[in-house]
Write a protein that holds these residues in place. Sequence first.
Motif, PDB file in Angstrom:
ATOM      1  N   MET A 263       6.505 114.027  15.383  1.00 27.07           N
ATOM      2  CA  MET A 263       5.974 112.944  16.214  1.00 27.07           C
ATOM      3  C   MET A 263       4.695 112.351  15.620  1.00 27.07           C
ATOM      4  O   MET A 263       4.505 111.130  15.630  1.00 27.07           O
ATOM      5  CB  MET A 263       5.722 113.451  17.634  1.00 27.07           C
ATOM      6  CG  MET A 263       6.999 113.660  18.436  1.00 27.07           C
ATOM      7  SD  MET A 263       6.702 114.009  20.197  1.00 27.07           S
ATOM      8  CE  MET A 263       6.033 115.667  20.087  1.00 27.07           C
ATOM      9  N   GLU A 267       4.234 108.539  14.132  1.00 22.26           N
ATOM     10  CA  GLU A 267       3.164 107.632  14.550  1.00 22.26           C
ATOM     11  C   GLU A 267       2.408 107.097  13.335  1.00 22.26           C
ATOM     12  O   GLU A 267       2.045 105.915  13.275  1.00 22.26           O
ATOM     13  CB  GLU A 267       2.208 108.366  15.491  1.00 22.26           C
ATOM     14  CG  GLU A 267       1.111 107.501  16.102  1.00 22.26           C
ATOM     15  CD  GLU A 267       1.634 106.531  17.142  1.00 22.26           C
ATOM     16  OE1 GLU A 267       0.996 105.475  17.337  1.00 22.26           O
ATOM     17  OE2 GLU A 267       2.677 106.824  17.755  1.00 22.26           O
ATOM     18  N   GLN A 305      15.498 113.101  16.741  1.00 18.76           N
ATOM     19  CA  GLN A 305      15.212 111.799  17.316  1.00 18.76           C
ATOM     20  C   GLN A 305      13.723 111.593  17.590  1.00 18.76           C
ATOM     21  O   GLN A 305      13.347 110.626  18.242  1.00 18.76           O
ATOM     22  CB  GLN A 305      16.009 111.631  18.618  1.00 18.76           C
ATOM     23  CG  GLN A 305      17.522 111.613  18.412  1.00 18.76           C
ATOM     24  CD  GLN A 305      17.966 110.533  17.443  1.00 18.76           C
ATOM     25  OE1 GLN A 305      17.575 109.379  17.571  1.00 18.76           O
ATOM     26  NE2 GLN A 305      18.762 110.891  16.457  1.00 18.76           N
ATOM     27  N   LEU A 306      12.886 112.507  17.100  1.00 19.98           N
ATOM     28  CA  LEU A 306      11.459 112.369  17.356  1.00 19.98           C
ATOM     29  C   LEU A 306      10.790 111.372  16.413  1.00 19.98           C
ATOM     30  O   LEU A 306       9.609 111.099  16.556  1.00 19.98           O
ATOM     31  CB  LEU A 306      10.767 113.730  17.279  1.00 19.98           C
ATOM     32  CG  LEU A 306      11.177 114.700  18.385  1.00 19.98           C
ATOM     33  CD1 LEU A 306      10.467 116.026  18.227  1.00 19.98           C
ATOM     34  CD2 LEU A 306      10.869 114.122  19.762  1.00 19.98           C
ATOM     35  N   ASN A 308      11.090 108.454  16.714  1.00 21.58           N
ATOM     36  CA  ASN A 308      11.574 107.401  17.603  1.00 21.58           C
ATOM     37  C   ASN A 308      10.978 106.034  17.303  1.00 21.58           C
ATOM     38  O   ASN A 308      11.689 105.032  17.273  1.00 21.58           O
ATOM     39  CB  ASN A 308      11.278 107.779  19.059  1.00 21.58           C
ATOM     40  CG  ASN A 308      12.212 108.863  19.562  1.00 21.58           C
ATOM     41  OD1 ASN A 308      13.411 108.793  19.350  1.00 21.58           O
ATOM     42  ND2 ASN A 308      11.666 109.870  20.208  1.00 21.58           N
ATOM     43  N   LYS A 309       9.669 105.971  17.105  1.00 16.07           N
ATOM     44  CA  LYS A 309       9.029 104.664  16.937  1.00 16.07           C
ATOM     45  C   LYS A 309       9.475 104.003  15.644  1.00 16.07           C
ATOM     46  O   LYS A 309       9.738 102.792  15.613  1.00 16.07           O
ATOM     47  CB  LYS A 309       7.507 104.814  16.988  1.00 16.07           C
ATOM     48  CG  LYS A 309       7.001 105.310  18.334  1.00 16.07           C
ATOM     49  CD  LYS A 309       5.495 105.317  18.425  1.00 16.07           C
ATOM     50  CE  LYS A 309       4.960 103.936  18.724  1.00 16.07           C
ATOM     51  NZ  LYS A 309       3.509 103.962  19.051  1.00 16.07           N
ATOM     52  N   GLU A 312      13.349 103.038  16.029  1.00 21.00           N
ATOM     53  CA  GLU A 312      13.552 101.868  16.880  1.00 21.00           C
ATOM     54  C   GLU A 312      12.994 100.608  16.217  1.00 21.00           C
ATOM     55  O   GLU A 312      13.566  99.521  16.352  1.00 21.00           O
ATOM     56  CB  GLU A 312      12.911 102.106  18.245  1.00 21.00           C
ATOM     57  CG  GLU A 312      13.617 103.202  19.039  1.00 21.00           C
ATOM     58  CD  GLU A 312      13.026 103.418  20.422  1.00 21.00           C
ATOM     59  OE1 GLU A 312      12.046 102.711  20.762  1.00 21.00           O
ATOM     60  OE2 GLU A 312      13.546 104.271  21.157  1.00 21.00           O
ATOM     61  N   HIS A 359      16.682  98.297  26.455  1.00 20.22           N
ATOM     62  CA  HIS A 359      17.466  99.498  26.751  1.00 20.22           C
ATOM     63  C   HIS A 359      18.884  99.379  26.202  1.00 20.22           C
ATOM     64  O   HIS A 359      19.440 100.344  25.674  1.00 20.22           O
ATOM     65  CB  HIS A 359      17.528  99.735  28.263  1.00 20.22           C
ATOM     66  CG  HIS A 359      16.287 100.345  28.827  1.00 20.22           C
ATOM     67  ND1 HIS A 359      15.833 101.584  28.456  1.00 20.22           N
ATOM     68  CD2 HIS A 359      15.394  99.868  29.736  1.00 20.22           C
ATOM     69  CE1 HIS A 359      14.729 101.866  29.120  1.00 20.22           C
ATOM     70  NE2 HIS A 359      14.434 100.841  29.895  1.00 20.22           N
ATOM     71  N   HIS A 364      13.946 102.672  23.608  1.00 16.22           N
ATOM     72  CA  HIS A 364      13.395 103.316  24.801  1.00 16.22           C
ATOM     73  C   HIS A 364      11.943 103.749  24.632  1.00 16.22           C
ATOM     74  O   HIS A 364      11.309 104.150  25.606  1.00 16.22           O
ATOM     75  CB  HIS A 364      14.235 104.545  25.166  1.00 16.22           C
ATOM     76  CG  HIS A 364      15.668 104.228  25.472  1.00 16.22           C
ATOM     77  ND1 HIS A 364      16.084 103.700  26.672  1.00 16.22           N
ATOM     78  CD2 HIS A 364      16.792 104.349  24.708  1.00 16.22           C
ATOM     79  CE1 HIS A 364      17.394 103.523  26.658  1.00 16.22           C
ATOM     80  NE2 HIS A 364      17.847 103.907  25.474  1.00 16.22           N
ATOM     81  N   HIS A 365      11.420 103.702  23.417  1.00 15.30           N
ATOM     82  CA  HIS A 365      10.076 104.222  23.176  1.00 15.30           C
ATOM     83  C   HIS A 365       9.076 103.141  22.784  1.00 15.30           C
ATOM     84  O   HIS A 365       7.895 103.429  22.611  1.00 15.30           O
ATOM     85  CB  HIS A 365      10.117 105.308  22.098  1.00 15.30           C
ATOM     86  CG  HIS A 365      10.908 106.513  22.502  1.00 15.30           C
ATOM     87  ND1 HIS A 365      12.280 106.572  22.361  1.00 15.30           N
ATOM     88  CD2 HIS A 365      10.534 107.691  23.060  1.00 15.30           C
ATOM     89  CE1 HIS A 365      12.713 107.736  22.804  1.00 15.30           C
ATOM     90  NE2 HIS A 365      11.679 108.432  23.237  1.00 15.30           N
ATOM     91  N   SER A 367       7.419  99.499  24.005  1.00 16.65           N
ATOM     92  CA  SER A 367       7.295  98.579  25.133  1.00 16.65           C
ATOM     93  C   SER A 367       7.720  97.186  24.690  1.00 16.65           C
ATOM     94  O   SER A 367       7.925  96.930  23.497  1.00 16.65           O
ATOM     95  CB  SER A 367       5.843  98.552  25.616  1.00 16.65           C
ATOM     96  OG  SER A 367       5.019  97.979  24.613  1.00 16.65           O
TER      97      SER A 367
END
Length: 384
Positions: A263, A267, A305-306, A308-309, A312, A359, A364-365, A367
Amino acid sequence: SRTKLDKIFQSPTAHQSVYERMLERAPDEIKISECAETFLTLLHAMEDRYRHVPYPSCSLRLFSLQLDLFDEFLRDLKFSLNIEQQDIDPLSKHFCSILNSVVYIADVIQQWKNRSHYQRLQYLYDEYKVFIKKYGTDNLDEENLNMIQIDSTLAQQFDLIQLNKENNFVTASIFDHLLEQYRDEEETDCNIIVNHIVSLLKTKSRRYINEKWSTMPNPKDYFNMSISPSAIDILLELQTIFSNLSINLVKNVSNEIRARVTMEFDEYLFNWIVNDHTFNEGGASQFLFDINRGWSRIANDHVSQLFNKCRESALLLTMPIGSALLLVDALQQELSIKSLSNVSSKDSLVSSPLPSALHEMGIHHLSEFGAGQVLQRRLDLTNC
Protein backbone atom coordinates in the motif's frame (compact mmCIF):
# COMPACT_ATOMS: atom_id res chain seq x y z
CA SER A 1 14.44 -16.34 38.19
CA ARG A 2 16.53 -13.44 36.90
CA THR A 3 19.49 -15.81 36.72
CA LYS A 4 17.44 -18.30 34.71
CA LEU A 5 16.37 -15.53 32.36
CA ASP A 6 20.00 -14.51 31.84
CA LYS A 7 20.89 -18.09 30.96
CA ILE A 8 18.10 -18.19 28.39
CA PHE A 9 19.60 -15.27 26.45
CA GLN A 10 23.19 -16.41 26.93
CA SER A 11 22.50 -19.51 24.88
CA PRO A 12 24.15 -19.28 21.42
CA THR A 13 20.93 -20.66 19.91
CA ALA A 14 18.58 -18.36 21.87
CA HIS A 15 17.04 -16.87 18.73
CA GLN A 16 17.01 -20.02 16.65
CA SER A 17 13.98 -22.22 16.15
CA VAL A 18 13.53 -25.11 18.55
CA TYR A 19 11.20 -26.99 16.20
CA GLU A 20 12.89 -26.37 12.85
CA ARG A 21 13.59 -30.05 12.19
CA MET A 22 10.24 -31.32 13.42
CA LEU A 23 8.23 -31.78 10.23
CA GLU A 24 5.01 -32.59 12.08
CA ARG A 25 4.87 -29.06 13.48
CA ALA A 26 2.75 -26.33 11.88
CA PRO A 27 4.74 -23.70 9.92
CA ASP A 28 4.27 -20.97 12.54
CA GLU A 29 5.30 -23.32 15.35
CA ILE A 30 8.55 -24.03 13.53
CA LYS A 31 9.39 -20.31 13.82
CA ILE A 32 9.16 -20.20 17.63
CA SER A 33 12.56 -19.26 19.03
CA GLU A 34 14.38 -21.21 21.70
CA CYS A 35 14.37 -18.25 24.10
CA ALA A 36 10.59 -17.75 23.80
CA GLU A 37 9.82 -21.43 24.26
CA THR A 38 12.24 -21.80 27.19
CA PHE A 39 10.82 -18.66 28.81
CA LEU A 40 7.29 -20.00 28.51
CA THR A 41 8.41 -23.32 30.00
CA LEU A 42 9.81 -21.38 32.97
CA LEU A 43 6.49 -19.58 33.45
CA HIS A 44 4.55 -22.84 33.28
CA ALA A 45 6.87 -24.38 35.87
CA MET A 46 6.22 -21.44 38.19
CA GLU A 47 2.49 -21.75 37.62
CA ASP A 48 2.56 -25.45 38.46
CA ARG A 49 4.35 -24.67 41.72
CA TYR A 50 1.84 -22.11 43.00
CA ARG A 51 -1.36 -23.35 41.36
CA HIS A 52 -2.20 -25.45 44.41
CA VAL A 53 -0.82 -23.09 47.05
CA PRO A 54 -3.64 -22.77 49.60
CA TYR A 55 -2.87 -19.20 50.63
CA PRO A 56 -4.04 -16.39 48.29
CA SER A 57 -1.30 -13.99 49.42
CA CYS A 58 1.39 -16.51 48.42
CA SER A 59 -0.27 -17.06 45.05
CA LEU A 60 -0.29 -13.31 44.43
CA ARG A 61 3.39 -13.00 45.36
CA LEU A 62 4.35 -15.70 42.87
CA PHE A 63 2.03 -14.23 40.26
CA SER A 64 3.75 -10.87 40.73
CA LEU A 65 7.06 -12.57 40.01
CA GLN A 66 5.63 -13.92 36.76
CA LEU A 67 4.56 -10.43 35.73
CA ASP A 68 8.03 -9.09 36.53
CA LEU A 69 9.55 -11.76 34.31
CA PHE A 70 7.31 -10.75 31.42
CA ASP A 71 8.69 -7.22 31.76
CA GLU A 72 12.27 -8.46 31.99
CA PHE A 73 11.88 -10.74 28.99
CA LEU A 74 10.59 -7.90 26.80
CA ARG A 75 13.48 -5.68 27.89
CA ASP A 76 15.94 -8.43 27.02
CA LEU A 77 14.35 -8.87 23.60
CA LYS A 78 14.69 -5.15 22.94
CA PHE A 79 18.31 -5.27 24.05
CA SER A 80 18.91 -8.15 21.63
CA LEU A 81 17.99 -5.84 18.76
CA ASN A 82 21.04 -3.72 19.49
CA ILE A 83 24.35 -5.54 19.65
CA GLU A 84 27.44 -3.46 20.39
CA GLN A 85 25.46 -0.29 19.67
CA GLN A 86 24.83 -1.37 16.08
CA ASP A 87 21.31 -1.86 14.83
CA ILE A 88 20.53 -5.24 13.31
CA ASP A 89 19.41 -5.46 9.69
CA PRO A 90 15.58 -5.39 9.87
CA LEU A 91 15.38 -8.08 7.18
CA SER A 92 17.78 -10.45 8.91
CA LYS A 93 16.67 -13.77 10.33
CA HIS A 94 17.81 -12.58 13.77
CA PHE A 95 15.53 -9.52 13.71
CA CYS A 96 12.60 -11.60 12.44
CA SER A 97 13.17 -14.18 15.18
CA ILE A 98 12.98 -11.50 17.86
CA LEU A 99 9.78 -10.12 16.35
CA ASN A 100 8.34 -13.66 16.29
CA SER A 101 9.18 -13.99 19.99
CA VAL A 102 7.40 -10.73 20.80
CA VAL A 103 4.31 -11.83 18.88
CA TYR A 104 4.35 -15.32 20.39
CA ILE A 105 4.51 -14.11 23.98
CA ALA A 106 1.88 -11.42 23.29
CA ASP A 107 -0.45 -14.11 21.94
CA VAL A 108 0.17 -16.20 25.06
CA ILE A 109 -0.69 -13.24 27.31
CA GLN A 110 -3.88 -12.71 25.32
CA GLN A 111 -4.86 -16.34 25.90
CA TRP A 112 -3.99 -16.25 29.59
CA LYS A 113 -6.34 -13.33 30.19
CA ASN A 114 -9.27 -15.70 29.76
CA ARG A 115 -7.89 -18.74 31.57
CA SER A 116 -9.71 -19.59 34.80
CA HIS A 117 -6.46 -19.76 36.78
CA TYR A 118 -5.54 -16.16 35.97
CA GLN A 119 -9.12 -14.97 36.23
CA ARG A 120 -9.07 -16.24 39.82
CA LEU A 121 -5.79 -14.42 40.47
CA GLN A 122 -7.28 -11.23 39.04
CA TYR A 123 -10.21 -11.62 41.40
CA LEU A 124 -7.85 -12.10 44.36
CA TYR A 125 -5.84 -9.06 43.31
CA ASP A 126 -9.00 -6.94 43.11
CA GLU A 127 -10.01 -8.21 46.53
CA TYR A 128 -6.58 -7.43 47.91
CA LYS A 129 -6.77 -3.83 46.67
CA VAL A 130 -10.06 -3.39 48.53
CA PHE A 131 -8.65 -5.14 51.60
CA ILE A 132 -5.45 -3.09 51.84
CA LYS A 133 -7.34 0.19 51.55
CA LYS A 134 -9.62 -0.87 54.36
CA TYR A 135 -7.19 -2.46 56.78
CA GLY A 136 -3.75 -1.09 56.05
CA THR A 137 -1.69 1.53 54.27
CA ASP A 138 -2.19 1.72 50.54
CA ASN A 139 0.69 -0.42 49.37
CA LEU A 140 -0.26 -0.42 45.70
CA ASP A 141 2.06 1.03 43.10
CA GLU A 142 -0.24 3.07 40.88
CA GLU A 143 2.55 3.92 38.45
CA ASN A 144 3.44 0.29 37.77
CA LEU A 145 0.28 -1.66 37.11
CA ASN A 146 2.15 -4.96 37.09
CA MET A 147 3.42 -4.65 40.66
CA ILE A 148 1.61 -6.67 43.32
CA GLN A 149 3.12 -5.79 46.68
CA ILE A 150 1.81 -7.89 49.54
CA ASP A 151 1.95 -6.45 53.05
CA SER A 152 3.37 -9.34 55.10
CA THR A 153 1.82 -8.06 58.33
CA LEU A 154 -1.67 -8.32 56.83
CA ALA A 155 -1.21 -11.36 54.60
CA GLN A 156 -2.58 -13.86 57.13
CA GLN A 157 -5.69 -11.79 57.75
CA PHE A 158 -6.28 -11.46 54.01
CA ASP A 159 -5.85 -15.23 53.55
CA LEU A 160 -8.39 -16.01 56.27
CA ILE A 161 -10.97 -13.73 54.67
CA GLN A 162 -10.48 -15.19 51.19
CA LEU A 163 -10.42 -18.83 52.31
CA ASN A 164 -13.89 -18.33 53.75
CA LYS A 165 -15.28 -16.64 50.66
CA GLU A 166 -16.49 -18.06 47.39
CA ASN A 167 -14.09 -17.06 44.62
CA ASN A 168 -15.43 -15.39 41.51
CA PHE A 169 -13.77 -15.11 38.12
CA VAL A 170 -13.17 -11.96 36.13
CA THR A 171 -11.12 -11.22 33.02
CA ALA A 172 -7.47 -10.89 33.99
CA SER A 173 -7.15 -7.20 33.20
CA ILE A 174 -3.85 -7.02 35.06
CA PHE A 175 -2.35 -8.41 31.84
CA ASP A 176 -3.62 -5.42 29.82
CA HIS A 177 -0.62 -3.22 30.53
CA LEU A 178 1.79 -6.04 29.68
CA LEU A 179 -0.10 -6.91 26.52
CA GLU A 180 -0.03 -3.28 25.44
CA GLN A 181 3.75 -3.16 25.90
CA TYR A 182 4.27 -6.28 23.80
CA ARG A 183 1.88 -5.12 21.07
CA ASP A 184 3.59 -1.72 21.01
CA GLU A 185 6.94 -3.43 20.51
CA GLU A 186 5.41 -5.60 17.78
CA GLU A 187 4.13 -2.48 16.02
CA THR A 188 7.49 -0.74 16.41
CA ASP A 189 9.41 -3.66 14.93
CA CYS A 190 6.93 -4.03 12.06
CA ASN A 191 7.28 -0.32 11.31
CA ILE A 192 11.06 -0.68 11.21
CA ILE A 193 10.79 -3.49 8.64
CA VAL A 194 8.16 -1.69 6.53
CA ASN A 195 10.08 1.60 6.50
CA HIS A 196 13.30 -0.20 5.63
CA ILE A 197 11.73 -2.03 2.68
CA VAL A 198 9.92 1.04 1.35
CA SER A 199 13.13 3.06 1.59
CA LEU A 200 14.98 0.41 -0.43
CA LEU A 201 12.24 0.39 -3.06
CA LYS A 202 12.23 4.17 -3.37
CA THR A 203 15.97 4.18 -3.94
CA LYS A 204 15.80 1.45 -6.58
CA SER A 205 12.77 2.91 -8.37
CA ARG A 206 14.28 6.24 -9.46
CA ARG A 207 14.93 5.09 -13.02
CA TYR A 208 11.47 3.60 -13.29
CA ILE A 209 9.77 6.74 -12.02
CA ASN A 210 11.60 8.87 -14.58
CA GLU A 211 10.65 6.77 -17.60
CA LYS A 212 9.45 8.78 -20.63
CA TRP A 213 5.80 7.95 -20.11
CA SER A 214 4.68 10.62 -22.57
CA THR A 215 6.79 9.44 -25.54
CA MET A 216 6.64 5.65 -25.42
CA PRO A 217 5.93 3.69 -28.64
CA ASN A 218 2.38 2.68 -29.44
CA PRO A 219 1.60 -0.79 -28.01
CA LYS A 220 0.52 -1.88 -31.50
CA ASP A 221 4.16 -1.58 -32.54
CA TYR A 222 5.12 -4.41 -30.16
CA PHE A 223 4.87 -8.07 -31.08
CA ASN A 224 4.69 -8.87 -27.35
CA MET A 225 4.74 -6.37 -24.51
CA SER A 226 7.16 -6.93 -21.64
CA ILE A 227 7.70 -5.41 -18.22
CA SER A 228 9.71 -2.18 -18.23
CA PRO A 229 13.43 -3.06 -17.89
CA SER A 230 13.83 -0.39 -15.20
CA ALA A 231 11.20 -2.17 -13.08
CA ILE A 232 12.73 -5.64 -13.20
CA ASP A 233 15.41 -5.07 -10.54
CA ILE A 234 12.84 -3.62 -8.15
CA LEU A 235 10.44 -6.50 -8.75
CA LEU A 236 13.15 -9.09 -8.15
CA GLU A 237 14.26 -7.28 -5.00
CA LEU A 238 10.72 -7.12 -3.67
CA GLN A 239 10.01 -10.73 -4.57
CA THR A 240 13.13 -11.85 -2.70
CA ILE A 241 12.27 -9.74 0.34
CA PHE A 242 8.69 -11.03 0.50
CA SER A 243 9.88 -14.61 0.08
CA ASN A 244 12.37 -14.27 2.94
CA LEU A 245 9.77 -12.65 5.18
CA SER A 246 7.35 -15.53 4.59
CA ILE A 247 10.11 -17.95 5.58
CA ASN A 248 11.35 -16.06 8.65
CA LEU A 249 8.19 -14.50 10.09
CA VAL A 250 4.97 -15.99 11.39
CA LYS A 251 2.26 -15.88 8.75
CA ASN A 252 -0.02 -13.14 10.08
CA VAL A 253 2.89 -10.73 10.67
CA SER A 254 4.46 -11.50 7.29
CA ASN A 255 1.13 -10.88 5.55
CA GLU A 256 0.58 -7.63 7.43
CA ILE A 257 4.02 -6.33 6.45
CA ARG A 258 3.52 -7.34 2.81
CA ALA A 259 0.19 -5.54 2.72
CA ARG A 260 1.57 -2.38 4.32
CA VAL A 261 4.61 -2.28 2.03
CA THR A 262 2.37 -2.80 -0.99
CA MET A 263 0.00 0.00 0.00
CA GLU A 264 2.79 2.45 0.83
CA PHE A 265 4.67 1.73 -2.38
CA ASP A 266 1.42 2.01 -4.33
CA GLU A 267 0.94 5.47 -2.84
CA TYR A 268 4.52 6.38 -3.70
CA LEU A 269 4.20 5.28 -7.34
CA PHE A 270 0.87 7.06 -7.62
CA ASN A 271 2.33 10.34 -6.36
CA TRP A 272 5.58 10.22 -8.33
CA ILE A 273 4.43 8.64 -11.58
CA VAL A 274 0.72 9.23 -12.10
CA ASN A 275 0.56 12.68 -10.52
CA ASP A 276 3.91 13.85 -11.87
CA HIS A 277 3.88 12.70 -15.50
CA THR A 278 1.74 12.85 -18.61
CA PHE A 279 0.97 9.70 -20.58
CA ASN A 280 0.59 8.96 -24.25
CA GLU A 281 -1.14 5.75 -25.32
CA GLY A 282 2.11 3.80 -25.22
CA GLY A 283 3.08 5.03 -21.76
CA ALA A 284 -0.37 4.31 -20.32
CA SER A 285 -0.40 0.79 -21.80
CA GLN A 286 3.08 0.09 -20.47
CA PHE A 287 2.14 1.31 -16.99
CA LEU A 288 -0.97 -0.91 -16.96
CA PHE A 289 1.08 -3.89 -18.16
CA ASP A 290 3.66 -3.32 -15.40
CA ILE A 291 0.92 -3.17 -12.78
CA ASN A 292 -0.89 -6.31 -13.95
CA ARG A 293 2.10 -8.47 -14.83
CA GLY A 294 4.64 -7.09 -12.39
CA TRP A 295 3.62 -5.28 -9.23
CA SER A 296 0.42 -7.20 -8.55
CA ARG A 297 1.95 -10.61 -9.22
CA ILE A 298 4.72 -10.33 -6.66
CA ALA A 299 2.15 -10.11 -3.89
CA ASN A 300 0.08 -12.97 -2.55
CA ASP A 301 -3.45 -13.34 -3.87
CA HIS A 302 -4.99 -11.70 -0.83
CA VAL A 303 -2.87 -8.55 -1.17
CA SER A 304 -2.48 -8.43 -4.95
CA GLN A 305 -5.19 -5.79 -5.23
CA LEU A 306 -3.46 -3.46 -2.79
CA PHE A 307 -1.82 -1.63 -5.71
CA ASN A 308 -5.28 -0.13 -6.01
CA LYS A 309 -4.50 3.50 -6.78
CA CYS A 310 -1.97 2.69 -9.50
CA ARG A 311 -4.12 -0.06 -11.00
CA GLU A 312 -7.23 2.12 -11.12
CA SER A 313 -5.21 5.03 -12.50
CA ALA A 314 -3.86 2.78 -15.25
CA LEU A 315 -7.42 1.75 -16.15
CA LEU A 316 -8.40 5.41 -16.50
CA LEU A 317 -5.30 6.18 -18.55
CA THR A 318 -5.94 3.32 -21.00
CA MET A 319 -9.71 3.49 -21.46
CA PRO A 320 -10.89 4.42 -25.00
CA ILE A 321 -10.80 8.14 -25.63
CA GLY A 322 -14.55 8.33 -26.29
CA SER A 323 -15.34 6.71 -22.96
CA ALA A 324 -12.78 8.94 -21.26
CA LEU A 325 -14.42 12.10 -22.65
CA LEU A 326 -17.85 10.92 -21.48
CA LEU A 327 -16.43 10.16 -18.03
CA VAL A 328 -14.81 13.60 -17.83
CA ASP A 329 -18.18 15.21 -18.58
CA ALA A 330 -19.92 13.02 -15.99
CA LEU A 331 -17.34 13.88 -13.35
CA GLN A 332 -17.60 17.60 -14.10
CA GLN A 333 -21.38 17.45 -13.75
CA GLU A 334 -21.03 15.58 -10.47
CA LEU A 335 -18.61 18.17 -9.13
CA SER A 336 -20.86 21.01 -10.27
CA ILE A 337 -23.80 19.51 -8.40
CA LYS A 338 -21.69 19.22 -5.27
CA SER A 339 -20.50 22.79 -5.70
CA LEU A 340 -24.09 24.00 -5.83
CA SER A 341 -24.72 22.02 -2.66
CA ASN A 342 -22.07 24.10 -0.86
CA VAL A 343 -19.48 21.32 -1.04
CA SER A 344 -16.71 23.29 -2.64
CA SER A 345 -13.55 22.60 -0.70
CA LYS A 346 -10.98 20.25 -2.15
CA ASP A 347 -10.96 18.10 1.00
CA SER A 348 -14.70 17.56 0.75
CA LEU A 349 -14.42 16.57 -2.89
CA VAL A 350 -11.70 14.06 -2.22
CA SER A 351 -13.66 12.35 0.53
CA SER A 352 -17.05 12.43 -1.17
CA PRO A 353 -18.83 9.24 -2.30
CA LEU A 354 -17.89 7.83 -5.70
CA PRO A 355 -20.36 8.24 -8.57
CA SER A 356 -21.83 5.09 -10.07
CA ALA A 357 -19.94 5.69 -13.34
CA LEU A 358 -16.64 5.00 -11.57
CA HIS A 359 -18.02 1.97 -9.76
CA GLU A 360 -19.17 0.45 -13.04
CA MET A 361 -15.60 0.73 -14.32
CA GLY A 362 -14.19 -0.97 -11.24
CA ILE A 363 -12.86 2.28 -9.76
CA HIS A 364 -13.45 2.10 -6.01
CA HIS A 365 -10.39 3.72 -4.43
CA LEU A 366 -10.18 7.00 -6.34
CA SER A 367 -12.65 9.79 -5.65
CA GLU A 368 -14.29 11.63 -8.52
CA PHE A 369 -11.86 14.49 -7.92
CA GLY A 370 -8.90 12.09 -7.96
CA ALA A 371 -10.19 10.32 -11.07
CA GLY A 372 -10.56 13.66 -12.82
CA GLN A 373 -6.97 14.55 -11.94
CA VAL A 374 -5.74 11.25 -13.39
CA LEU A 375 -7.67 11.77 -16.63
CA GLN A 376 -5.95 15.13 -17.02
CA ARG A 377 -2.63 13.28 -17.28
CA ARG A 378 -3.72 11.81 -20.64
CA LEU A 379 -2.10 13.59 -23.59
CA ASP A 380 -4.92 12.60 -25.94
CA LEU A 381 -7.42 14.46 -23.74
CA THR A 382 -5.28 17.54 -23.23
CA ASN A 383 -4.97 17.82 -27.02
CA CYS A 384 -8.74 17.68 -27.53
